[in-house]
Design a protein around this motif. Structure first.
Motif, PDB file in Angstrom:
ATOM      1  N   ASP A  99       7.299  -7.682  -9.243  1.00  9.30           N
ATOM      2  CA  ASP A  99       6.114  -7.284 -10.021  1.00  9.30           C
ATOM      3  C   ASP A  99       4.900  -7.172  -9.108  1.00  9.30           C
ATOM      4  O   ASP A  99       3.965  -7.977  -9.188  1.00  9.30           O
ATOM      5  CB  ASP A  99       5.839  -8.335 -11.111  1.00  9.30           C
ATOM      6  CG  ASP A  99       6.949  -8.388 -12.147  1.00  9.30           C
ATOM      7  OD1 ASP A  99       7.529  -7.328 -12.465  1.00  9.30           O
ATOM      8  OD2 ASP A  99       7.232  -9.493 -12.648  1.00  9.30           O
ATOM      9  N   ILE A 100       4.901  -6.167  -8.242  1.00 10.08           N
ATOM     10  CA  ILE A 100       3.783  -5.966  -7.328  1.00 10.08           C
ATOM     11  C   ILE A 100       3.313  -4.518  -7.422  1.00 10.08           C
ATOM     12  O   ILE A 100       3.991  -3.668  -7.999  1.00 10.08           O
ATOM     13  CB  ILE A 100       4.167  -6.302  -5.864  1.00 10.08           C
ATOM     14  CG1 ILE A 100       5.390  -5.474  -5.418  1.00 10.08           C
ATOM     15  CG2 ILE A 100       4.439  -7.790  -5.711  1.00 10.08           C
ATOM     16  CD1 ILE A 100       5.770  -5.660  -3.963  1.00 10.08           C
ATOM     17  N   THR A 101       2.142  -4.263  -6.857  1.00 11.69           N
ATOM     18  CA  THR A 101       1.591  -2.900  -6.882  1.00 11.69           C
ATOM     19  C   THR A 101       2.237  -2.044  -5.789  1.00 11.69           C
ATOM     20  O   THR A 101       2.845  -2.565  -4.852  1.00 11.69           O
ATOM     21  CB  THR A 101       0.076  -2.928  -6.618  1.00 11.69           C
ATOM     22  OG1 THR A 101      -0.123  -3.445  -5.291  1.00 11.69           O
ATOM     23  CG2 THR A 101      -0.634  -3.834  -7.610  1.00 11.69           C
ATOM     24  N   GLU A 102       2.040  -0.735  -5.910  1.00 14.46           N
ATOM     25  CA  GLU A 102       2.571   0.160  -4.876  1.00 14.46           C
ATOM     26  C   GLU A 102       1.913  -0.148  -3.527  1.00 14.46           C
ATOM     27  O   GLU A 102       2.555  -0.111  -2.489  1.00 14.46           O
ATOM     28  CB  GLU A 102       2.302   1.613  -5.270  1.00 14.46           C
ATOM     29  CG  GLU A 102       3.088   2.597  -4.417  1.00 14.46           C
ATOM     30  CD  GLU A 102       2.650   4.040  -4.653  1.00 14.46           C
ATOM     31  OE1 GLU A 102       2.484   4.427  -5.825  1.00 14.46           O
ATOM     32  OE2 GLU A 102       2.458   4.760  -3.634  1.00 14.46           O
ATOM     33  N   ARG A 103       0.618  -0.466  -3.596  1.00 19.03           N
ATOM     34  CA  ARG A 103      -0.108  -0.834  -2.369  1.00 19.03           C
ATOM     35  C   ARG A 103       0.540  -2.055  -1.700  1.00 19.03           C
ATOM     36  O   ARG A 103       0.707  -2.101  -0.478  1.00 19.03           O
ATOM     37  CB  ARG A 103      -1.563  -1.133  -2.730  1.00 19.03           C
ATOM     38  CG  ARG A 103      -2.493  -1.366  -1.545  1.00 19.03           C
ATOM     39  CD  ARG A 103      -3.917  -1.580  -2.031  1.00 19.03           C
ATOM     40  NE  ARG A 103      -4.840  -1.772  -0.912  1.00 19.03           N
ATOM     41  CZ  ARG A 103      -5.103  -2.948  -0.366  1.00 19.03           C
ATOM     42  NH1 ARG A 103      -4.525  -4.049  -0.813  1.00 19.03           N
ATOM     43  NH2 ARG A 103      -5.959  -3.036   0.668  1.00 19.03           N
ATOM     44  N   GLN A 104       0.938  -3.031  -2.494  1.00 18.51           N
ATOM     45  CA  GLN A 104       1.590  -4.221  -1.927  1.00 18.51           C
ATOM     46  C   GLN A 104       2.985  -3.898  -1.382  1.00 18.51           C
ATOM     47  O   GLN A 104       3.420  -4.467  -0.388  1.00 18.51           O
ATOM     48  CB  GLN A 104       1.646  -5.334  -2.987  1.00 18.51           C
ATOM     49  CG  GLN A 104       0.256  -5.930  -3.260  1.00 18.51           C
ATOM     50  CD  GLN A 104       0.170  -6.776  -4.508  1.00 18.51           C
ATOM     51  OE1 GLN A 104       1.004  -6.670  -5.408  1.00 18.51           O
ATOM     52  NE2 GLN A 104      -0.863  -7.611  -4.581  1.00 18.51           N
ATOM     53  N   THR A 105       3.653  -2.969  -2.033  1.00 15.41           N
ATOM     54  CA  THR A 105       4.957  -2.553  -1.514  1.00 15.41           C
ATOM     55  C   THR A 105       4.812  -1.920  -0.133  1.00 15.41           C
ATOM     56  O   THR A 105       5.589  -2.216   0.789  1.00 15.41           O
ATOM     57  CB  THR A 105       5.626  -1.546  -2.478  1.00 15.41           C
ATOM     58  OG1 THR A 105       5.794  -2.180  -3.746  1.00 15.41           O
ATOM     59  CG2 THR A 105       6.981  -1.114  -1.958  1.00 15.41           C
ATOM     60  N   VAL A 106       3.816  -1.050   0.009  1.00 14.30           N
ATOM     61  CA  VAL A 106       3.558  -0.408   1.302  1.00 14.30           C
ATOM     62  C   VAL A 106       3.223  -1.463   2.361  1.00 14.30           C
ATOM     63  O   VAL A 106       3.700  -1.395   3.503  1.00 14.30           O
ATOM     64  CB  VAL A 106       2.418   0.621   1.141  1.00 14.30           C
ATOM     65  CG1 VAL A 106       1.838   1.018   2.486  1.00 14.30           C
ATOM     66  CG2 VAL A 106       2.930   1.840   0.379  1.00 14.30           C
ATOM     67  N   MET A 107       2.433  -2.447   1.977  1.00 18.83           N
ATOM     68  CA  MET A 107       2.094  -3.558   2.876  1.00 18.83           C
ATOM     69  C   MET A 107       3.358  -4.299   3.329  1.00 18.83           C
ATOM     70  O   MET A 107       3.534  -4.591   4.523  1.00 18.83           O
ATOM     71  CB  MET A 107       1.158  -4.524   2.135  1.00 18.83           C
ATOM     72  CG  MET A 107       0.897  -5.850   2.812  1.00 18.83           C
ATOM     73  SD  MET A 107      -0.029  -7.000   1.724  1.00 18.83           S
ATOM     74  CE  MET A 107       1.327  -7.736   0.763  1.00 18.83           C
ATOM     75  N   LEU A 108       4.268  -4.535   2.403  1.00 14.15           N
ATOM     76  CA  LEU A 108       5.477  -5.287   2.730  1.00 14.15           C
ATOM     77  C   LEU A 108       6.476  -4.435   3.513  1.00 14.15           C
ATOM     78  O   LEU A 108       7.198  -4.948   4.374  1.00 14.15           O
ATOM     79  CB  LEU A 108       6.108  -5.852   1.451  1.00 14.15           C
ATOM     80  CG  LEU A 108       5.234  -6.900   0.753  1.00 14.15           C
ATOM     81  CD1 LEU A 108       5.797  -7.244  -0.632  1.00 14.15           C
ATOM     82  CD2 LEU A 108       5.104  -8.173   1.595  1.00 14.15           C
ATOM     83  N   ASP A 109       6.513  -3.139   3.253  1.00 15.42           N
ATOM     84  CA  ASP A 109       7.346  -2.242   4.077  1.00 15.42           C
ATOM     85  C   ASP A 109       6.927  -2.352   5.547  1.00 15.42           C
ATOM     86  O   ASP A 109       7.770  -2.436   6.440  1.00 15.42           O
ATOM     87  CB  ASP A 109       7.167  -0.775   3.640  1.00 15.42           C
ATOM     88  CG  ASP A 109       7.844  -0.449   2.319  1.00 15.42           C
ATOM     89  OD1 ASP A 109       8.736  -1.206   1.894  1.00 15.42           O
ATOM     90  OD2 ASP A 109       7.466   0.566   1.704  1.00 15.42           O
TER      91      ASP A 109
END
Lengths: 193, 193, 193, 193, 193, 193
Positions: free
Chosen positions: C117-127
């Motif tokens: 349950d995270i934002t797309e921005r956080q997904t990009v950060m984690l990628d």
């Protein structure tokens, strides 16, 4: 270090070798000032020796508008580094420094070609060479299209892929034989003459 | 090449840096004759700079009966090569050549340490360092037992693993920042003075 | 379980430690109500202890417009899970639950951040964090461009990458030492107070 | 979070489902106090639903002298974590905590089973389960011999491997469907009742 | 070869099996002219046998506008080849040849589906099947979008993924049991009748 | 299928080829009854063609006490399958069936040689061949010792490794060129004559 064996397989005496192989070794010795160990390590198998160097020369002693001598050596250094082939990286790194007249380029390419002082066109060339080396089963027309966009024609593409494939063979022979790198290669092309 | 950036992140002006960092950079410059780029590339983050070099010095400026200075550099070269860190391989390869008084060892280790002119004890040391670097989750008491058999005590084991872990950090910072290797490193330790 | 060792390396007696390290441990004990084992496990090496926590604090005790405290912990949990570091996942998972005020997020991120349950921005950060952790040699300007598009500036990018790199070090130290996770962490932040 | 979909594939209305499937869902709801999402996510395919749960029950609702209920859940947690299946790790982690009466074991196993509070026999069991999960093509009689040495008979070995194989299927279905984990699972078995 | 065991686990005597399992085996024997070894190898576990074949039939004995019988077998051959499952590749390769009325297709798909005589739509189908098989944790909406573009609806996507997941289970059971491929499969569908 | 190209690179007209290459192609055509596509696909590069087949013949048209003709083909099939080379697996699978007088062996080896009807000695041979193919950098004296224990001498070991290395080259050329497998190979050696 002088006692370290050149290969885990037998090294024949030069004078017992077939005439043409003696001749080839004599020539490289005259040109380089020493006999690169790969010649000695393959000599116990004359037919394979002849095929190996015929293949090598067809791909490497050749300069085309699309792929100069230094770029061919770049392919060798990058793919051989990925295959952890000490002899190929150090010997061809030496040749690359000389051909590119650049004392830094071989060490850069051997560790991470993405950070080396090369052009975008050369990066694309090395991406393809490395894909042939490590994931040839996934090569597709998109890979070829990118090479075309950067001015490589189909003959160049064959050369890039074939050099990568041939040195894949070489890397495996060297690693399975523990062929030792001649001390002379380490310093070649590093200091201005 | 003089125009190539040192890092993709900002490089501060020396005189704007905190006093202690200016001092540290001045010292390394005096000792080496140039400023290794890692010092400039980390300087925009003073607190991290201090922690990084404090950690580095605690592990690397240290000689123990079980692990000499050259062996510490061997660990850096082998693990950094596997992580494809150009700066670490070339800069620490230079230091290794000097500390080991061996012009060949760094290039051998960087391509395939299994074929390098090292002792079995050093091979075992590098096996462990590489396992910490690439598969630390699988480290077990069998790994430790082999090290003990070769005369490493627990303090040595910590050192080997911690050097590998610390340079894993360093390798990642360098690669994400594209920190450029100083030209001076390439030739250091290759020719007798 | 009380008999299980905290680490395979020595744990010094608190009162024998240097003053500053005793002080640091006292503070964390007061704040948390217990001494997290990482403090005890690193204490046998005071210089490394100081560098480790100085580095940690520089990256983690910091909140910027681009990267809040919870997001920093997200990076730790995701990269540490990939590195199979039990202590880091469980301890920082606890901190993440508290900082994000979300009792579910840590377990989601630890197993598969792509389904959390995270934002797309956080997904990009984690990628990006995960690429630095596992394939830093391939980081390129395309990776940076995607982060910029999602509102991260270069300072944020450094933070994301440096946190990933630092915990890569931490993960390796923990795994090579078998540092045990304190029982207290497992339940923290799961039940409303 | 209440608006997040349970699956990217359709969720049928309960009353439109075949009688036996309604009955099964009613039973699990009564037992657990909620409907685990896997039941809803598979219900759009009644024949597959029936086969899936029949297979599941044959392997999991079973206790033998060689493999108790908690150990079966351990296999699920460890292999599902490696396959990054959020639902399976969190839901079966909950069941494991309850069956093992151990609030810590699931989180330990999910991050690195080699560092968990388990017996050597259980480690051997999990080594085999993970090899079936990730490298089944290499399973050989040496693997079986180690299991025999630790008191597992051939029936146990089949169970271990079949549980690993079945949850490999489950992990893939969950990941391709993005089946959401019920919030209820996260806290189950963590606090004494 | 007649002495080679069918499985490393027990093969029950047919007449000792439950009635329904005897019946199922009798039917397949009548249809195929021999008993495929998978039926014998699973029979020692009647409940699992029933679930396995119920699952199998729900996915494979089915033809939809989006996915015909031959295409379902293509998925089995490609994913099973990647999982190195001899029985599944050879037995389902036979079925594929018959269903596709193409004597070449199975061998092409088993070695490299990217070079097989299939449509682009089928390549996209197999890309998805293989991603579910090997990297299900990374499946995302982009994967689904490509399938939609090529005319697959969500029901087809479920089928593709579920077939891949089910045969992932089958591949693991076969490899852990060393289930032998019946000699009859090798030649089926290769010569016109 | 008759319209599918033989290669993505040019196929020269036979009568335009150098005399010796025409001769070689004529001979293989007479012997096999058709021209294997590899001859046509390499012919646009006469020097490489000659080197390739000279190398091939030196390794493959040879029978020694330690390594018969069928065993040489086994090495080709197993390593080429791992490299996903359609042409090599199918064409050399045909030759293997004929040389081994065994219609099943090629399909068994291509999917999982660990489950094939071969001797332990042949398994050891294939383990080494595959290690040269995929991890040559790790080949060591332990690998050689196991081969010696199974009666292979150093000449055999060179042959095994060199065949693996040569077909690694061949696999890469085929995959980068999408060389099509002749239809004739699929059925060869499957039915008694």
């Amino acid at each position: 270090m002088s006692d370290t064996p050149i290969s885990r397989f037998p090294i024949p005496t030069l004078k017992d070798l077939p005439e043409d192989i003696q001749q080839r070794i004599k020539e490289v010795n005259e040109k380089a000032g020493f006999i690169p160990n790969i010649f000695l390590a393959l000599a116990h198998r004359p037919a394979e020796f002849r095929a190996f160097f015929a293949y090598h020369d067809a791909l490497m002693d050749k300069e085309t508008p699309g792929l100069n001598l230094a770029e061919r050596e770049m392919i060798v250094v990058v793919t051989s580094a990925r295959n952890q082939c000490q002899y190929c990286v150090i010997a061809h790194g030496a040749v690359l420094r000389i051909r590119a007249k650049n004392p830094l380029i071989a060490d850069q390419l051997a560790t991470n070609y993405r950070k080396a002082d090369i052009t975008e066109r050369q990066t694309v060339m090395l991406d393809y060479a490395l894909k042939v080396s490590r994931q040839a089963e996934k090569i597709n027309e998109q890979d070829t299209a990118i090479l075309h966009e950067h001015g490589f024609d189909d003959d160049d593409i064959w050369d890039i892929g074939a050099i990568s494939a041939f040195f894949g063979l070489s890397n495996r022979i060297v690693n399975m034989s523990s062929i030792r790198t001649n001390d002379e290669f380490y310093l070649m092309g590093r200091v201005p003459r």
